[in-house]
Design a protein around this motif. Structure first.
Motif, PDB file in Angstrom:
ATOM      1  N   ASP A 101     -79.937 -21.491 -14.431  1.00 51.52           N
ATOM      2  CA  ASP A 101     -79.447 -20.949 -16.311  1.00 51.52           C
ATOM      3  C   ASP A 101     -78.778 -21.545 -16.528  1.00 51.52           C
ATOM      4  N   LEU A 102     -78.764 -22.940 -16.234  1.00 52.35           N
ATOM      5  CA  LEU A 102     -78.571 -24.304 -17.405  1.00 52.35           C
ATOM      6  C   LEU A 102     -79.578 -25.386 -17.107  1.00 52.35           C
ATOM      7  N   TYR A 103     -80.434 -25.080 -16.684  1.00 49.80           N
ATOM      8  CA  TYR A 103     -81.863 -26.356 -16.642  1.00 49.80           C
ATOM      9  C   TYR A 103     -82.701 -25.754 -15.598  1.00 49.80           C
ATOM     10  N   THR A 104     -83.630 -26.774 -16.230  1.00 48.70           N
ATOM     11  CA  THR A 104     -84.756 -27.320 -15.203  1.00 48.70           C
ATOM     12  C   THR A 104     -85.502 -28.237 -14.911  1.00 48.70           C
ATOM     13  N   VAL A 105     -85.952 -28.032 -14.021  1.00 44.90           N
ATOM     14  CA  VAL A 105     -86.460 -29.936 -13.456  1.00 44.90           C
ATOM     15  C   VAL A 105     -87.534 -29.801 -13.044  1.00 44.90           C
ATOM     16  N   GLN A 106     -88.186 -30.782 -13.340  1.00 41.26           N
ATOM     17  CA  GLN A 106     -89.284 -30.822 -12.383  1.00 41.26           C
ATOM     18  C   GLN A 106     -89.458 -31.963 -11.811  1.00 41.26           C
ATOM     19  N   PHE A 107     -89.842 -31.937 -10.717  1.00 45.43           N
ATOM     20  CA  PHE A 107     -89.775 -33.313  -9.856  1.00 45.43           C
ATOM     21  C   PHE A 107     -90.942 -33.858  -9.151  1.00 45.43           C
ATOM     22  N   ASN A 108     -91.287 -35.226  -8.649  1.00 47.36           N
ATOM     23  CA  ASN A 108     -91.692 -35.159  -7.841  1.00 47.36           C
ATOM     24  C   ASN A 108     -91.988 -36.415  -7.188  1.00 47.36           C
ATOM     25  N   ILE A 109     -92.195 -35.597  -5.323  1.00 44.78           N
ATOM     26  CA  ILE A 109     -92.046 -37.079  -4.496  1.00 44.78           C
ATOM     27  C   ILE A 109     -93.080 -37.835  -3.826  1.00 44.78           C
ATOM     28  N   TYR A 110     -93.151 -39.001  -3.362  1.00 44.62           N
ATOM     29  CA  TYR A 110     -94.179 -39.722  -2.752  1.00 44.62           C
ATOM     30  C   TYR A 110     -93.997 -40.900  -1.957  1.00 44.62           C
ATOM     31  N   PRO A 111     -94.370 -41.068  -0.943  1.00 42.68           N
ATOM     32  CA  PRO A 111     -95.610 -40.249  -0.911  1.00 42.68           C
ATOM     33  C   PRO A 111     -95.276 -38.733   0.173  1.00 42.68           C
ATOM     34  N   VAL A 112     -94.257 -38.355   0.565  1.00 45.60           N
ATOM     35  CA  VAL A 112     -93.656 -37.789   1.515  1.00 45.60           C
ATOM     36  C   VAL A 112     -94.048 -38.136   2.902  1.00 45.60           C
ATOM     37  N   GLU A 113     -93.819 -38.831   3.265  1.00 44.72           N
ATOM     38  CA  GLU A 113     -94.030 -39.837   4.287  1.00 44.72           C
ATOM     39  C   GLU A 113     -93.102 -39.722   5.041  1.00 44.72           C
ATOM     40  N   LEU A 114     -92.975 -40.038   7.234  1.00 48.30           N
ATOM     41  CA  LEU A 114     -91.688 -40.150   7.230  1.00 48.30           C
ATOM     42  C   LEU A 114     -91.480 -41.597   7.217  1.00 48.30           C
ATOM     43  N   GLY A 115     -89.992 -41.890   7.354  1.00 42.15           N
ATOM     44  CA  GLY A 115     -89.821 -43.117   6.724  1.00 42.15           C
ATOM     45  C   GLY A 115     -88.311 -42.944   5.651  1.00 42.15           C
ATOM     46  N   GLU A 116     -87.975 -44.682   5.396  1.00 42.76           N
ATOM     47  CA  GLU A 116     -87.069 -44.034   4.261  1.00 42.76           C
ATOM     48  C   GLU A 116     -87.838 -44.212   1.985  1.00 42.76           C
ATOM     49  N   ALA A 127     -87.818 -37.440 -11.508  1.00 39.66           N
ATOM     50  CA  ALA A 127     -86.875 -36.011 -11.696  1.00 39.66           C
ATOM     51  C   ALA A 127     -87.410 -36.094 -13.429  1.00 39.66           C
ATOM     52  N   PHE A 128     -87.264 -34.878 -14.339  1.00 46.41           N
ATOM     53  CA  PHE A 128     -87.808 -34.661 -15.784  1.00 46.41           C
ATOM     54  C   PHE A 128     -86.541 -33.409 -15.400  1.00 46.41           C
ATOM     55  N   LEU A 129     -84.964 -33.526 -16.662  1.00 44.92           N
ATOM     56  CA  LEU A 129     -84.599 -32.241 -17.361  1.00 44.92           C
ATOM     57  C   LEU A 129     -85.093 -31.966 -18.369  1.00 44.92           C
ATOM     58  N   TYR A 130     -84.468 -30.695 -18.303  1.00 46.25           N
ATOM     59  CA  TYR A 130     -85.068 -30.018 -19.367  1.00 46.25           C
ATOM     60  C   TYR A 130     -83.993 -28.902 -19.603  1.00 46.25           C
ATOM     61  N   LYS A 131     -83.656 -28.462 -21.014  1.00 48.41           N
ATOM     62  CA  LYS A 131     -83.070 -27.161 -21.173  1.00 48.41           C
ATOM     63  C   LYS A 131     -83.757 -25.741 -21.034  1.00 48.41           C
ATOM     64  N   PRO A 132     -83.414 -25.295 -21.184  1.00 45.18           N
ATOM     65  CA  PRO A 132     -83.993 -23.354 -21.082  1.00 45.18           C
ATOM     66  C   PRO A 132     -85.474 -23.438 -21.745  1.00 45.18           C
ATOM     67  N   ASP A 133     -84.852 -23.844 -22.933  1.00 45.59           N
ATOM     68  CA  ASP A 133     -85.496 -23.728 -23.507  1.00 45.59           C
ATOM     69  C   ASP A 133     -86.925 -25.157 -24.043  1.00 45.59           C
TER      70      ASP A 133
END
Length: 582
Positions: A483-498, A504-510
């Motif tokens: 209700d407060l925000y929209t977050v767009q994100f990317n995780i790279y490379p999604v592999e085992l380990g640290e 991430a990017f944050l936007y208002k509902p509009d």
């Protein structure tokens, strides 16, 4: 002749039955700028794609698509292995962009694909134009089919020509074998003509029947087209020069005494024949037997080598670190294959039936030695090619090229076992139905090997397949809404380990950018259940961005949670799941 027609049927059926490998696959994309799956803060003015080998862009098929589907790229240029694409600013710059490319690699094969990056934050991926990245199914089937036809044509030239020149029984009619050579010349020429036409459709991504004069002209003036024109010229010259060398010499009049007639031409063996009628007492001296002109023989040999050289020059062999070596072994490999399989076809189609046992007793030992030498050269040249094209031992089972090669080697082992059985029969002077069946197995299995070879030249070599893995689909992107925000994100490379980066990017509902007061991200393994590990994220400039990292200690499905505070009292949490492979 029925056996020869059966061979052609098996050849074509096998080529059609084999899975059509994508023709767009030889030089491999190994990097891009912006990087694959990356998120950047502003629209670029240029994007680049780097390949494992030099490439040439297909006009109109290298482009950048904006998040709203607008094409925003200019004319692509090439510097070595890097394709540069100028880009103008999109009307709606935020979101995911698509780099769609179709290029021609150094080995004349088209390469197509697509890479994504995002500006500001990920969004729905734009759709790639089908023609720019894919090969039409009709072309994907036709390419290996016509290449198989070309290989079959070579065998039908080499085998009969070899036997007619050296091992043909004098009393056997030569017309069938000569017709087979003409069929081989025709099939090889048809394969070359088809390759010229199909090259344009491979480049454009169009269907088999959608070829234009301009595209054909472009192919004919390229190095690939000129080599195929040279091959057609060689075939035309051989069609004129070869048959006269292989026709049976005219019978000459023998006088005064009877002379036994030789069984073989050039084999050094003779067969006693029935006495001829006594010659008249006052006859003229015998005319000397005509011999082929040495210049014509030399010309045929040079033309044969030149024609064979055009095959590796239009394939994988030309795009490796030592092209001179791979071209030479390619010629040797094809020549050995044509002699071996062509000789087997000639034996099964013409000589194993209706030939006297004592004549076969002279022919078969000679042919057995020649076949053994051909197999040795075939295996040695094939081994060199395989080592160069695989690049590493793991590529033998980790790439499609390597797995097809293993299948080919397995069938070759069957062929060699059948050949060893046939050789034992020959040395023990057994040339009955058992020998015919054994040779038939050799022909059938070697036909499958030919068709597999046609597919192999359309598949990524192991050396490029390994490089291409560096740019393929790693990473995870999603958009989550509260209700407060929209977050767009990317995780790279999604592999085992640290070392899994979260951007991430944050936007208002509009849709307007929203600056967060506090960011937090966590990942929790669901099965077996582990406690969530919370990680703070560092805010970036502009303020609607943040960067952090996640740890995935075990393979499985993780629940990824973002908790974001946008004011002193306003906070919300959003979740999703991410799968991590072992």
């Amino acid at each position: 002749m029925i056996r020869v027609l059966l061979f052609l049927s098996v050849l074509l059926t096998t080529a059609v039955a084999l899975p059509a490998a994508p023709a767009a696959a030889h030089a491999a994309p190994v990097g891009s700028n912006p990087a694959p799956g990356s998120v950047i803060g502003a629209s670029p003015t240029e994007v680049t794609v780097t390949f494992s080998e030099p490439v040439a862009p297909v006009p109109g098929n290298v482009q950048v698509i904006a998040p709203d589907g607008e094409r925003i790229s200019g004319k692509a240029t090439v510097e070595g292995t890097t394709v540069r694409i100028p880009v103008r600013k999109a009307k709606k710059p935020l979101g995911t962009y698509l780099i769609s490319f179709r290029v021609i690699s150094a080995d004349s094969h088209p390469v197509g694909g697509a890479i994504t990056f995002s500006v500001g934050g990920p969004s729905a991926r734009p759709e790639a134009p089908a023609a720019s990245t894919g090969t039409h199914p009709s072309v994907a089937v036709a390419v290996p089919l016509f290449r198989t036809i070309g290989y079959g044509g070579l065998t039908l030239i080499a085998g009969p020509a070899l036997f007619l020149a050296f091992l043909w029984p004098r009393r056997r009619d030569r017309r069938g074998a000569l017709r087979l050579i003409r069929v081989g010349l025709g099939l090889t020429a048809a394969s070359a003509l088809a390759a010229i036409g199909l090259q344009s459709q491979q480049g454009s991504g169009a269907a088999l029947w959608q070829v234009t004069g301009a595209e054909l002209t472009e192919v004919l003036t390229s190095q690939f087209g000129l080599l195929l024109v040279a091959r057609l010229t060689v075939l035309g010259a051989l069609a004129v020069l070869l048959p006269p060398l292989l026709r049976r010499p005219e019978r000459t009049v023998r006088v005064a005494r009877t002379v036994p007639e030789p069984v073989l031409v050039g084999a050094g063996a003779a067969e006693a024949s029935a006495p001829s009628a006594p010659a008249p007492a006052l006859s003229t001296p015998p005319a000397p037997r005509p011999r082929p002109h040495r210049v014509r023989v030399a010309a045929v040999l040079l033309l044969a080598v030149a024609g064979l050289t055009t095959w590796p020059l239009t394939g994988h062999a030309i795009a490796v670190p030592l092209p001179a070596v791979t071209v030479v072994v390619g010629v040797v490999h094809m020549a050995a294959m044509a002699v071996w399989l062509g000789g087997l076809i000639t034996l099964t189609g013409f000589l194993l039936r209706r030939t006297e046992a004592r004549v076969l007793g002279v022919i078969l030992p000679v042919w057995s030695r020649w076949a053994a030498l051909s197999v040795i050269w075939l295996v040695v040249a094939g081994a060199v090619q395989s080592v160069v094209q695989l690049g590493s031992l793991p590529a033998l089972w980790q790439t499609g090229y390597g797995r097809l090669l293993l299948v080919k080697l397995g069938i070759l082992a069957v062929v060699l076992a059948a050949a060893a059985g046939a050789r034992r029969m020959v040395t023990s002077r057994r040339s009955g139905s058992g020998l015919r069946w054994t040779v038939g197995i050799e022909v059938a299995a070697t036909t499958v090997i030919l068709a597999l070879s046609s597919v192999l030249v359309q598949v990524d070599p192991g050396r490029s397949g390994a490089k291409q893995s560096a740019i393929t689909g790693k990473g995870f992107s999603e958009t989550l809404t509260s209700d407060l925000y929209t977050v767009q994100f990317n995780i790279y490379p999604v592999e085992l380990g640290e070392y899994n980066t979260v951007h991430a990017f944050l936007y208002k509902p509009d849709g307007a950018p929203l600056t967060a007061e506090e960011w937090e991200v966590s990942a929790r393994l669901l099965d077996p259940s582990l406690e969530a590990v919370k990680q703070p994220m560092a805010g970036l400039i502009p303020g609607n961005q943040a960067l952090g990292s996640l740890s995935f200690p075990l393979p499985g499905t993780y629940e990824v949670t973002f908790t974001i505070r946008v004011s002193e009292i306003d906070r919300a949490t959003v979740k999703t799941t991410v799968k991590v492979a072992g």
